[in-house]
Design a protein around this motif. Structure first.
Motif, PDB file in Angstrom:
ATOM      1  N   GLY A 228      39.313 -18.639 -48.542  1.00  0.00           N
ATOM      2  CA  GLY A 228      38.244 -18.354 -49.284  1.00  0.00           C
ATOM      3  C   GLY A 228      37.121 -17.613 -48.407  1.00  0.00           C
ATOM      4  O   GLY A 228      35.783 -17.613 -48.528  1.00  0.00           O
ATOM      5  N   GLY A 229      37.767 -16.382 -47.939  1.00  0.00           N
ATOM      6  CA  GLY A 229      36.802 -15.556 -47.363  1.00  0.00           C
ATOM      7  C   GLY A 229      35.860 -14.757 -48.106  1.00  0.00           C
ATOM      8  O   GLY A 229      34.815 -14.474 -47.799  1.00  0.00           O
ATOM      9  N   GLY A 230      36.608 -14.333 -49.414  1.00  0.00           N
ATOM     10  CA  GLY A 230      35.689 -13.605 -50.230  1.00  0.00           C
ATOM     11  C   GLY A 230      34.612 -14.375 -50.988  1.00  0.00           C
ATOM     12  O   GLY A 230      33.280 -13.952 -50.952  1.00  0.00           O
ATOM     13  N   PRO A 231      34.982 -15.821 -51.277  1.00  0.00           N
ATOM     14  CA  PRO A 231      33.682 -16.565 -51.795  1.00  0.00           C
ATOM     15  C   PRO A 231      32.620 -16.987 -50.590  1.00  0.00           C
ATOM     16  O   PRO A 231      31.440 -16.850 -51.025  1.00  0.00           O
ATOM     17  CB  PRO A 231      34.452 -17.901 -52.053  1.00  0.00           C
ATOM     18  CG  PRO A 231      35.929 -17.573 -52.567  1.00  0.00           C
ATOM     19  CD  PRO A 231      36.212 -16.293 -51.618  1.00  0.00           C
ATOM     20  N   THR A 232      33.336 -16.991 -49.515  1.00  0.00           N
ATOM     21  CA  THR A 232      32.221 -16.997 -48.395  1.00  0.00           C
ATOM     22  C   THR A 232      31.117 -16.052 -48.227  1.00  0.00           C
ATOM     23  O   THR A 232      29.929 -15.956 -48.058  1.00  0.00           O
ATOM     24  CB  THR A 232      32.695 -17.256 -46.908  1.00  0.00           C
ATOM     25  OG1 THR A 232      33.704 -18.503 -47.162  1.00  0.00           O
ATOM     26  CG2 THR A 232      31.825 -17.859 -45.862  1.00  0.00           C
ATOM     27  N   VAL A 233      31.873 -14.695 -48.319  1.00  0.00           N
ATOM     28  CA  VAL A 233      31.036 -13.542 -48.237  1.00  0.00           C
ATOM     29  C   VAL A 233      29.900 -13.475 -49.448  1.00  0.00           C
ATOM     30  O   VAL A 233      28.972 -12.984 -49.219  1.00  0.00           O
ATOM     31  CB  VAL A 233      32.162 -12.226 -48.343  1.00  0.00           C
ATOM     32  CG1 VAL A 233      31.170 -11.088 -48.699  1.00  0.00           C
ATOM     33  CG2 VAL A 233      32.699 -11.942 -47.199  1.00  0.00           C
ATOM     34  N   ALA A 234      30.459 -13.570 -50.577  1.00  0.00           N
ATOM     35  CA  ALA A 234      29.563 -13.587 -51.723  1.00  0.00           C
ATOM     36  C   ALA A 234      28.576 -14.648 -51.722  1.00  0.00           C
ATOM     37  O   ALA A 234      27.457 -14.362 -52.252  1.00  0.00           O
ATOM     38  CB  ALA A 234      30.656 -14.142 -53.265  1.00  0.00           C
ATOM     39  N   VAL A 235      28.569 -15.838 -51.232  1.00  0.00           N
ATOM     40  CA  VAL A 235      27.779 -16.734 -51.119  1.00  0.00           C
ATOM     41  C   VAL A 235      26.787 -16.345 -49.880  1.00  0.00           C
ATOM     42  O   VAL A 235      25.588 -16.529 -50.440  1.00  0.00           O
ATOM     43  CB  VAL A 235      28.226 -18.194 -51.032  1.00  0.00           C
ATOM     44  CG1 VAL A 235      27.255 -19.239 -50.314  1.00  0.00           C
ATOM     45  CG2 VAL A 235      28.994 -18.829 -52.078  1.00  0.00           C
ATOM     46  N   MET A 236      27.133 -15.716 -48.900  1.00  0.00           N
ATOM     47  CA  MET A 236      26.251 -15.525 -47.839  1.00  0.00           C
ATOM     48  C   MET A 236      25.691 -14.174 -48.390  1.00  0.00           C
ATOM     49  O   MET A 236      24.205 -14.239 -48.273  1.00  0.00           O
ATOM     50  CB  MET A 236      26.957 -15.262 -46.531  1.00  0.00           C
ATOM     51  CG  MET A 236      27.548 -16.283 -45.750  1.00  0.00           C
ATOM     52  SD  MET A 236      28.637 -15.662 -44.485  1.00  0.00           S
ATOM     53  CE  MET A 236      27.700 -14.943 -43.362  1.00  0.00           C
ATOM     54  N   SER A 237      26.122 -13.274 -49.090  1.00  0.00           N
ATOM     55  CA  SER A 237      25.141 -12.259 -49.587  1.00  0.00           C
ATOM     56  C   SER A 237      24.383 -12.610 -50.712  1.00  0.00           C
ATOM     57  O   SER A 237      23.494 -12.067 -50.358  1.00  0.00           O
ATOM     58  CB  SER A 237      26.489 -11.317 -50.394  1.00  0.00           C
ATOM     59  OG  SER A 237      25.796 -10.380 -51.175  1.00  0.00           O
ATOM     60  N   ALA A 238      24.578 -13.745 -51.423  1.00  0.00           N
ATOM     61  CA  ALA A 238      23.613 -14.092 -52.397  1.00  0.00           C
ATOM     62  C   ALA A 238      22.498 -14.652 -51.794  1.00  0.00           C
ATOM     63  O   ALA A 238      21.271 -14.575 -51.961  1.00  0.00           O
ATOM     64  CB  ALA A 238      24.238 -15.080 -53.410  1.00  0.00           C
ATOM     65  N   LEU A 239      22.723 -15.716 -50.681  1.00  0.00           N
ATOM     66  CA  LEU A 239      21.689 -16.434 -50.004  1.00  0.00           C
ATOM     67  C   LEU A 239      21.125 -15.296 -49.236  1.00  0.00           C
ATOM     68  O   LEU A 239      19.514 -15.692 -49.105  1.00  0.00           O
ATOM     69  CB  LEU A 239      22.274 -17.175 -49.030  1.00  0.00           C
ATOM     70  CG  LEU A 239      23.108 -18.493 -49.487  1.00  0.00           C
ATOM     71  CD1 LEU A 239      23.987 -19.195 -48.595  1.00  0.00           C
ATOM     72  CD2 LEU A 239      22.118 -19.420 -49.967  1.00  0.00           C
ATOM     73  N   LYS A 240      21.401 -14.389 -48.675  1.00  0.00           N
ATOM     74  CA  LYS A 240      20.515 -13.227 -47.774  1.00  0.00           C
ATOM     75  C   LYS A 240      19.602 -12.624 -48.841  1.00  0.00           C
ATOM     76  O   LYS A 240      18.471 -12.371 -48.634  1.00  0.00           O
ATOM     77  CB  LYS A 240      21.623 -12.188 -47.117  1.00  0.00           C
ATOM     78  CG  LYS A 240      21.038 -11.552 -45.997  1.00  0.00           C
ATOM     79  CD  LYS A 240      20.828 -12.765 -44.670  1.00  0.00           C
ATOM     80  CE  LYS A 240      20.371 -11.977 -43.612  1.00  0.00           C
ATOM     81  NZ  LYS A 240      21.363 -11.009 -42.697  1.00  0.00           N
ATOM     82  N   HIS A 241      20.197 -12.188 -50.216  1.00  0.00           N
ATOM     83  CA  HIS A 241      19.378 -11.386 -50.991  1.00  0.00           C
ATOM     84  C   HIS A 241      18.430 -12.350 -51.725  1.00  0.00           C
ATOM     85  O   HIS A 241      17.425 -11.944 -52.303  1.00  0.00           O
ATOM     86  CB  HIS A 241      20.535 -10.696 -52.288  1.00  0.00           C
ATOM     87  CG  HIS A 241      20.879  -9.772 -51.888  1.00  0.00           C
ATOM     88  ND1 HIS A 241      22.477  -9.884 -51.459  1.00  0.00           N
ATOM     89  CD2 HIS A 241      20.596  -8.377 -52.069  1.00  0.00           C
ATOM     90  CE1 HIS A 241      22.896  -8.624 -51.096  1.00  0.00           C
ATOM     91  NE2 HIS A 241      21.640  -7.824 -51.356  1.00  0.00           N
ATOM     92  N   LEU A 242      18.468 -13.857 -51.703  1.00  0.00           N
ATOM     93  CA  LEU A 242      17.386 -14.781 -51.970  1.00  0.00           C
ATOM     94  C   LEU A 242      16.672 -14.888 -50.853  1.00  0.00           C
ATOM     95  O   LEU A 242      15.834 -16.027 -50.771  1.00  0.00           O
ATOM     96  CB  LEU A 242      18.393 -16.084 -52.541  1.00  0.00           C
ATOM     97  CG  LEU A 242      18.870 -15.787 -53.826  1.00  0.00           C
ATOM     98  CD1 LEU A 242      19.890 -16.917 -54.108  1.00  0.00           C
ATOM     99  CD2 LEU A 242      17.859 -15.777 -54.909  1.00  0.00           C
ATOM    100  N   ASP A 243      16.665 -14.385 -49.734  1.00  0.00           N
ATOM    101  CA  ASP A 243      15.601 -14.526 -48.415  1.00  0.00           C
ATOM    102  C   ASP A 243      15.918 -15.755 -47.797  1.00  0.00           C
ATOM    103  O   ASP A 243      14.701 -16.416 -47.124  1.00  0.00           O
ATOM    104  CB  ASP A 243      14.004 -14.312 -49.267  1.00  0.00           C
ATOM    105  CG  ASP A 243      13.895 -12.948 -49.703  1.00  0.00           C
ATOM    106  OD1 ASP A 243      14.480 -12.036 -49.207  1.00  0.00           O
ATOM    107  OD2 ASP A 243      13.078 -12.925 -50.748  1.00  0.00           O
ATOM    108  N   VAL A 244      17.186 -16.405 -47.930  1.00  0.00           N
ATOM    109  CA  VAL A 244      17.377 -17.583 -46.943  1.00  0.00           C
ATOM    110  C   VAL A 244      17.486 -16.985 -45.539  1.00  0.00           C
ATOM    111  O   VAL A 244      18.221 -15.944 -45.434  1.00  0.00           O
ATOM    112  CB  VAL A 244      18.668 -18.165 -47.409  1.00  0.00           C
ATOM    113  CG1 VAL A 244      19.106 -19.385 -46.593  1.00  0.00           C
ATOM    114  CG2 VAL A 244      18.393 -18.698 -48.850  1.00  0.00           C
ATOM    115  N   THR A 245      17.119 -17.468 -44.583  1.00  0.00           N
ATOM    116  CA  THR A 245      16.984 -16.832 -43.201  1.00  0.00           C
ATOM    117  C   THR A 245      17.913 -17.496 -42.299  1.00  0.00           C
ATOM    118  O   THR A 245      18.151 -17.098 -41.226  1.00  0.00           O
ATOM    119  CB  THR A 245      15.727 -16.857 -42.700  1.00  0.00           C
ATOM    120  OG1 THR A 245      15.026 -18.183 -42.866  1.00  0.00           O
ATOM    121  CG2 THR A 245      14.673 -16.015 -43.426  1.00  0.00           C
ATOM    122  N   ASN A 246      18.236 -18.813 -42.344  1.00  0.00           N
ATOM    123  CA  ASN A 246      19.007 -19.552 -41.326  1.00  0.00           C
ATOM    124  C   ASN A 246      20.311 -20.022 -41.876  1.00  0.00           C
ATOM    125  O   ASN A 246      20.513 -20.759 -43.065  1.00  0.00           O
ATOM    126  CB  ASN A 246      18.230 -20.999 -40.861  1.00  0.00           C
ATOM    127  CG  ASN A 246      16.683 -20.624 -40.644  1.00  0.00           C
ATOM    128  OD1 ASN A 246      16.593 -19.788 -39.415  1.00  0.00           O
ATOM    129  ND2 ASN A 246      15.640 -20.823 -40.977  1.00  0.00           N
TER     130      ASN A 246
END
Length: 274
Positions: A228-246
């Motif tokens: 599930g590397g792709g889903p992990t990338v997608a979720v991390m990307s979304a979180l980063k774009h939503l200004d999640v920092t940690n």
């Protein structure tokens, strides 16, 4: 005449987790009770394994334990497709998912918004019918959270363009939503524990450094492996774009920790973004 409600029934209850609701609740409660680690901050996303609870349940419990006391209107679960290959990202086209613990309504409004945000995102049953990776997350969610709606997503082709653009599209539609993002992934498969640990140290570093672009590159160049590397990338990307920092890796294990056979293992990871 009203259209009939379409509910996706459990496909792996009795195999990956108990089909009896009381047994299932008890197993989840026992797994959660074993977790001691606490997170300080508002949880926005988790990375969670998707093997049978016997193997990966304790690792999964670390992420889900951090959700106790939290409330979300919607939970977005992003999963790989193990049984069907298709060149798109599939959001479940029906009305609900069901587990032995009850029915979870699909957030049809967010589904429509997400589909409008990317021409590679479609409403479909493809990837959902028999997929375990999304389903096994749901009983944990039902036990630790009050009622919520579900946005169930399966990536049929984990090419970088789809994964990265899905992250951007999710960030766009979730900007003003009280939503949790869940990436469903196991790690490397069927290496010795020593080899697996080396491969998995790469994804652990990428996750801990919140570097989704490097993770995508490391997956593409086979420096690390995760189904599930792709889903992990997608979720991390979304979180980063939503200004999640940690983001923090809470637990890492492999199947040998349960079976005692370290000659051929599957790896598991739990991480929380907050």
């Amino acid at each position: 005449m009203k259209e009939p409600i379409v509910i996706r029934p459990p496909a792996v209850a009795g195999m990956f987790y108990p089909s009896n609701p009381n047994e299932l609740r008890q197993q989840i409660a026992e797994l959660l009770q074993r977790v001691e680690k606490k997170i300080q901050g508002k949880v926005r996303g988790i990375v969670s394994p998707h093997a049978g609870y016997m193997y990966s349940g304790f690792t999964a419990a670390h992420g889900y334990s951090a959700l106790r006391g939290e409330k979300f209107d919607t939970v977005v679960v992003v999963s790989p497709s193990h049984r069907e290959y298709f060149q798109s990202v599939s959001v479940y086209s029906g009305d609900a998912y069901e587990t032995p613990l009850g029915v979870i309504q699909v957030n049809t409004k967010l589904r429509d918004e997400l589909i409008a945000a990317g021409d590679f995102i479609v409403a479909s049953e493809r990837g959902h019918r028999t997929e375990h990776a999304l389903e096994v997350q749901l009983p944990f969610l039902q036990e630790v959270l009050p009622s919520f709606k579900l946005l169930p997503i399966v990536i049929g082709d984990q090419q970088p363009e789809y994964c990265l653009k899905l992250g951007e599209a999710l960030a766009k539609v979730l900007k003003h939503e009280n939503a949790l993002l869940v990436a469903s992934t196991d790690l490397s498969h069927f290496y010795s524990s020593d080899v697996a640990d080396k491969l998995e140290s790469v994804i652990i570093k990428d996750v801990e450094e919140f570097d989704y672009e490097r993770l995508m590159h490391d997956l593409q160049t086979q420096r690390t492996e995760a189904c599930g590397g792709g889903p992990t990338v997608a979720v991390m990307s979304a979180l980063k774009h939503l200004d999640v920092t940690n983001i923090e890796v809470l637990h890492h294990s492999n199947s040998g920790d349960v079976t005692g056979d370290y000659s051929s293992v599957v790896g598991y990871l739990s991480a929380v973004a907050y």
